[in-house]
Design an enzyme around this catalytic site. Structure first.
Site, PDB file in Angstrom:
ATOM      1  N   LYS A  97      63.272  57.636 -13.911  1.00  0.00           N
ATOM      2  CA  LYS A  97      63.921  56.403 -13.628  1.00  0.00           C
ATOM      3  C   LYS A  97      65.357  56.639 -14.396  1.00  0.00           C
ATOM      4  CE  LYS A  97      60.170  53.569 -12.669  1.00  0.00           C
ATOM      5  NZ  LYS A  97      59.210  54.682 -12.548  1.00  0.00           N
ATOM      6  N   ASP A 131      63.228  58.250  -9.181  1.00  0.00           N
ATOM      7  CA  ASP A 131      62.613  57.132  -8.519  1.00  0.00           C
ATOM      8  C   ASP A 131      63.648  56.126  -8.261  1.00  0.00           C
ATOM      9  OD1 ASP A 131      60.008  58.347  -9.117  1.00  0.00           O
ATOM     10  OD2 ASP A 131      59.577  56.872 -10.902  1.00  0.00           O
ATOM     11  N   MET A 132      63.333  55.394  -7.567  1.00  0.00           N
ATOM     12  CA  MET A 132      64.318  54.125  -7.107  1.00  0.00           C
ATOM     13  C   MET A 132      63.802  52.672  -7.810  1.00  0.00           C
ATOM     14  SD  MET A 132      66.882  53.581  -5.511  1.00  0.00           S
ATOM     15  CE  MET A 132      67.693  54.800  -4.698  1.00  0.00           C
ATOM     16  N   ARG A 183      61.329  60.995  -1.206  1.00  0.00           N
ATOM     17  CA  ARG A 183      59.992  60.341  -1.129  1.00  0.00           C
ATOM     18  C   ARG A 183      59.998  58.864  -0.666  1.00  0.00           C
ATOM     19  NH1 ARG A 183      58.457  58.527  -6.936  1.00  0.00           N
ATOM     20  NH2 ARG A 183      57.671  60.513  -7.120  1.00  0.00           N
ATOM     21  N   LYS A 186      56.928  51.997   0.088  1.00  0.00           N
ATOM     22  CA  LYS A 186      57.483  50.825   0.592  1.00  0.00           C
ATOM     23  C   LYS A 186      58.310  50.064  -0.318  1.00  0.00           C
ATOM     24  CE  LYS A 186      53.286  50.035   3.230  1.00  0.00           C
ATOM     25  NZ  LYS A 186      52.078  49.215   3.482  1.00  0.00           N
ATOM     26  N   ALA A 188      58.437  48.485  -4.851  1.00  0.00           N
ATOM     27  CA  ALA A 188      57.662  47.676  -5.703  1.00  0.00           C
ATOM     28  C   ALA A 188      58.224  46.723  -6.552  1.00  0.00           C
ATOM     29  CB  ALA A 188      57.005  48.842  -6.759  1.00  0.00           C
ATOM     30  N   THR A 225      51.951  56.562  -0.216  1.00  0.00           N
ATOM     31  CA  THR A 225      51.376  55.453   0.213  1.00  0.00           C
ATOM     32  C   THR A 225      49.926  55.422   0.155  1.00  0.00           C
ATOM     33  OG1 THR A 225      51.211  53.904   1.985  1.00  0.00           O
ATOM     34  CG2 THR A 225      51.080  56.228   2.329  1.00  0.00           C
ATOM     35  N   HIS A 226      49.406  54.423  -0.183  1.00  0.00           N
ATOM     36  CA  HIS A 226      47.677  54.173  -0.196  1.00  0.00           C
ATOM     37  C   HIS A 226      47.279  53.571   1.081  1.00  0.00           C
ATOM     38  CE1 HIS A 226      49.714  53.621  -4.106  1.00  0.00           C
ATOM     39  NE2 HIS A 226      48.825  54.775  -4.433  1.00  0.00           N
ATOM     40  N   ARG A 287      53.644  45.637 -12.331  1.00  0.00           N
ATOM     41  CA  ARG A 287      53.707  46.023 -10.735  1.00  0.00           C
ATOM     42  C   ARG A 287      52.635  46.589 -10.160  1.00  0.00           C
ATOM     43  NH1 ARG A 287      58.458  48.288 -12.967  1.00  0.00           N
ATOM     44  NH2 ARG A 287      58.137  50.481 -12.750  1.00  0.00           N
TER      45      ARG A 287
HETATM   46  C1  LIG Z   1      53.589  58.576  -5.501  1.00  0.00           C
HETATM   47  C2  LIG Z   1      54.355  57.122  -5.709  1.00  0.00           C
HETATM   48  C3  LIG Z   1      55.721  57.171  -5.958  1.00  0.00           C
HETATM   49  C4  LIG Z   1      56.275  55.806  -6.010  1.00  0.00           C
HETATM   50  N1  LIG Z   1      57.390  55.497  -6.378  1.00  0.00           N
HETATM   51  C5  LIG Z   1      58.074  54.362  -6.220  1.00  0.00           C
HETATM   52  C6  LIG Z   1      59.545  54.248  -6.512  1.00  0.00           C
HETATM   53  O1  LIG Z   1      60.441  55.006  -7.134  1.00  0.00           O
HETATM   54  N2  LIG Z   1      60.172  53.029  -6.550  1.00  0.00           N
HETATM   55  C7  LIG Z   1      59.418  51.926  -5.949  1.00  0.00           C
HETATM   56  O2  LIG Z   1      60.000  50.876  -5.614  1.00  0.00           O
HETATM   57  N3  LIG Z   1      58.176  51.986  -5.852  1.00  0.00           N
HETATM   58  C8  LIG Z   1      57.416  53.232  -5.831  1.00  0.00           C
HETATM   59  N4  LIG Z   1      55.992  53.519  -5.591  1.00  0.00           N
HETATM   60  C9  LIG Z   1      55.281  52.097  -5.274  1.00  0.00           C
HETATM   61  C10 LIG Z   1      55.580  51.928  -3.884  1.00  0.00           C
HETATM   62  O3  LIG Z   1      56.700  51.173  -3.566  1.00  0.00           O
HETATM   63  C11 LIG Z   1      54.351  50.561  -3.494  1.00  0.00           C
HETATM   64  O4  LIG Z   1      54.611  49.407  -4.347  1.00  0.00           O
HETATM   65  C12 LIG Z   1      52.869  50.972  -3.572  1.00  0.00           C
HETATM   66  O5  LIG Z   1      52.645  52.419  -3.199  1.00  0.00           O
HETATM   67  C13 LIG Z   1      51.979  50.037  -2.794  1.00  0.00           C
HETATM   68  O6  LIG Z   1      52.183  50.287  -1.502  1.00  0.00           O
HETATM   69  P1  LIG Z   1      51.331  51.087  -0.384  1.00  0.00           P
HETATM   70  O7  LIG Z   1      52.241  51.955   0.634  1.00  0.00           O
HETATM   71  O8  LIG Z   1      50.297  51.859  -0.941  1.00  0.00           O
HETATM   72  O9  LIG Z   1      50.927  49.888   0.503  1.00  0.00           O
HETATM   73  P2  LIG Z   1      50.109  48.335   0.301  1.00  0.00           P
HETATM   74  O10 LIG Z   1      50.396  47.740   1.769  1.00  0.00           O
HETATM   75  O11 LIG Z   1      50.940  47.701  -0.578  1.00  0.00           O
HETATM   76  O12 LIG Z   1      48.733  48.858   0.035  1.00  0.00           O
HETATM   77  C14 LIG Z   1      48.056  49.278   0.835  1.00  0.00           C
HETATM   78  C15 LIG Z   1      46.499  49.448   0.316  1.00  0.00           C
HETATM   79  O13 LIG Z   1      46.532  50.202  -0.766  1.00  0.00           O
HETATM   80  C16 LIG Z   1      45.638  49.928  -1.804  1.00  0.00           C
HETATM   81  N5  LIG Z   1      46.668  49.783  -2.936  1.00  0.00           N
HETATM   82  C17 LIG Z   1      47.848  49.831  -3.075  1.00  0.00           C
HETATM   83  N6  LIG Z   1      48.493  49.573  -4.260  1.00  0.00           N
HETATM   84  C18 LIG Z   1      47.266  49.310  -5.208  1.00  0.00           C
HETATM   85  C19 LIG Z   1      47.143  49.067  -6.354  1.00  0.00           C
HETATM   86  N7  LIG Z   1      48.236  49.061  -7.435  1.00  0.00           N
HETATM   87  N8  LIG Z   1      45.899  49.225  -6.890  1.00  0.00           N
HETATM   88  C20 LIG Z   1      44.852  49.374  -6.046  1.00  0.00           C
HETATM   89  N9  LIG Z   1      44.864  49.423  -4.820  1.00  0.00           N
HETATM   90  C21 LIG Z   1      46.183  49.551  -4.143  1.00  0.00           C
HETATM   91  C22 LIG Z   1      45.030  48.692  -1.552  1.00  0.00           C
HETATM   92  O14 LIG Z   1      44.013  48.821  -0.803  1.00  0.00           O
HETATM   93  C23 LIG Z   1      46.040  48.239  -0.460  1.00  0.00           C
HETATM   94  O15 LIG Z   1      45.307  47.200   0.565  1.00  0.00           O
HETATM   95  C24 LIG Z   1      55.580  54.578  -5.401  1.00  0.00           C
HETATM   96  C25 LIG Z   1      54.339  54.882  -4.802  1.00  0.00           C
HETATM   97  C26 LIG Z   1      53.628  56.081  -4.920  1.00  0.00           C
HETATM   98  C27 LIG Z   1      52.481  56.179  -4.194  1.00  0.00           C
END
Ligand SMILES: Cc1cc2nc3c(=O)[nH]c(=O)nc-3n(C[C@H](O)[C@H](O)[C@H](O)COP(=O)(O)OP(=O)(O)OC[C@H]3O[C@@H](n4cnc5c(N)ncnc54)[C@H](O)[C@@H]3O)c2cc1C
Length: 306
Positions: A97, A131-132, A183, A186, A188, A225-226, A287
């Protein structure tokens, strides 16, 4: 939505950070999302991920540093990580970061610090992902990234873009012209409606649009994403367009949807896990709580259990 904003607001409170970091029951819970406090513990966590077919990206938690000396310590820490990756043979790159390297007070110093890490990674044939962070630093982060990408090749340095930002589709197009590895995630942070879509539906739609643009480019990107809907959209798209499984990777966070991580790795997709460690885990941990309200119940339950 309110809970998310409140948790993200709390993630910025320095006083709470000091309290939480010293409060043992709270600290114990961080192990769900944070691999440990030092490099060696993290290496062990990464070995376990490698054993189930996942690669990793190593992240030292220490955002928002305020002194030059701290930024220099961060450079040393990352050089040490890169050396330990080589020595142990674990499959991992690194994520940084820019606020770790002084972005909050000296962008030129930040560039020099980040450059030192990227240069070391280039020498070792490894890769640095920038990272952003929040939208106040999107532009300067992209500027520093582009300077580094002009000096180092495609497979040495890459960037993160966030689908919740209104500007991101244009940024994806712009970055693909360089070209560079992206990468997509969504996003955070707490952002105002002027810069970020307030509705999840729009964030998701933009995510899918960006993913398609990226995967058509032929550059190796990360789909972070998850969200099973985003994963399904990606799998359907690559099948439809006959895009090879080895031309991109999925990425997830340590401790989140491990079942899905294993499943995708078993199915032959690239699966990289973001593995953070360090003593300054508070903002990162908050976060993660904000992303899923059920995580707050997990925390409260454990606090009352003592
Ligand atoms: C490898 C990686 C790198 C990232 N780097 C950055 C970055 O540089 N800058 C940035 O702003 N963000 C970053 N993020 C975070 C990202 O922006 C999201 O906030 C985060 O991934 C949750 O979004 P989602 O796509 O999983 O979807 P969401 O719609 O938020 O979640 C979908 C589903 O995933 C599961 N889930 C999601 N988050 C969680 C959690 N914390 N605990 C348990 N279950 C969860 C839940 O079941 C949820 O219903 C990163 C994420 C990943 C995976």
């Amino acid at each position: 939505m309110v809970a998310r904003s409140a948790l993200l607001f709390l993630s910025r409170r320095e006083g709470l950070k000091d309290f939480a970091t010293r409060f043992k029951p709270f600290k114990k819970m961080t192990t769900r999302f944070v691999a440990g406090e030092d490099i060696e513990t993290t290496i062990q966590a990464i070995r376990e991920l490698n054993a189930i077919g996942c690669t990793a990206t190593f992240d030292h938690l220490n955002e928002s540093v305020t002194t030059v000396a701290e930024t220099e310590a961060e450079v040393r820490e990352y050089k040490n990580i890169l050396a330990r990756i080589d020595e142990t043979g674990i499959k991992s790159n690194v994520s940084i970061k820019l606020t770790q390297f002084g972005l909050g007070f000296d962008p030129e110093l930040t560039y020099r610090n980040a450059r030192a890490i990227v240069e070391d990674a280039a020498r070792r044939g490894n890769f640095v992902r920038i990272d952003m962070e929040d939208s106040a630093v999107t532009e300067v982060t992209l500027d520093i990234f582009k300077r580094l990408r002009a000096e180092f090749d495609l497979n040495t340095v890459g960037i993160v873009l966030q689908s919740y930002l209104r500007r991101t589709y244009d940024d994806v197009q712009d970055v693909l012209k360089i070209p560079a590895r992206i990468r997509i995630c969504k996003g955070a942070y707490n952002e105002p409606a002027e810069v970020a879509f307030p509705d999840k539906k729009d964030v998701d739609e933009n995510y899918v649009r960006c993913m398609k643009l990226m995967l058509r480019s032929g550059v190796y990107h990360g789909i972070a994403t998850h969200d099973e809907k985003m994963i399904e959209a990606t799998v359907n798209f690559v099948n439809q367009e006959s895009i090879g499984k080895d031309t991109f990777e999925f990425q997830m966070l340590y401790g989140v949807r491990r079942d899905l991580q294993e499943k995708l790795a078993r199915e032959g997709y690239g699966m990289r896990v973001y593995v953070p460690y360090g003593k300054t885990w508070y903002p990162y941990f908050m976060r993660r709580l904000a992303e899923r309200p059920a995580n707050v119940w997990f925390v409260l339950k454990n606090l009352f259990k003592g």
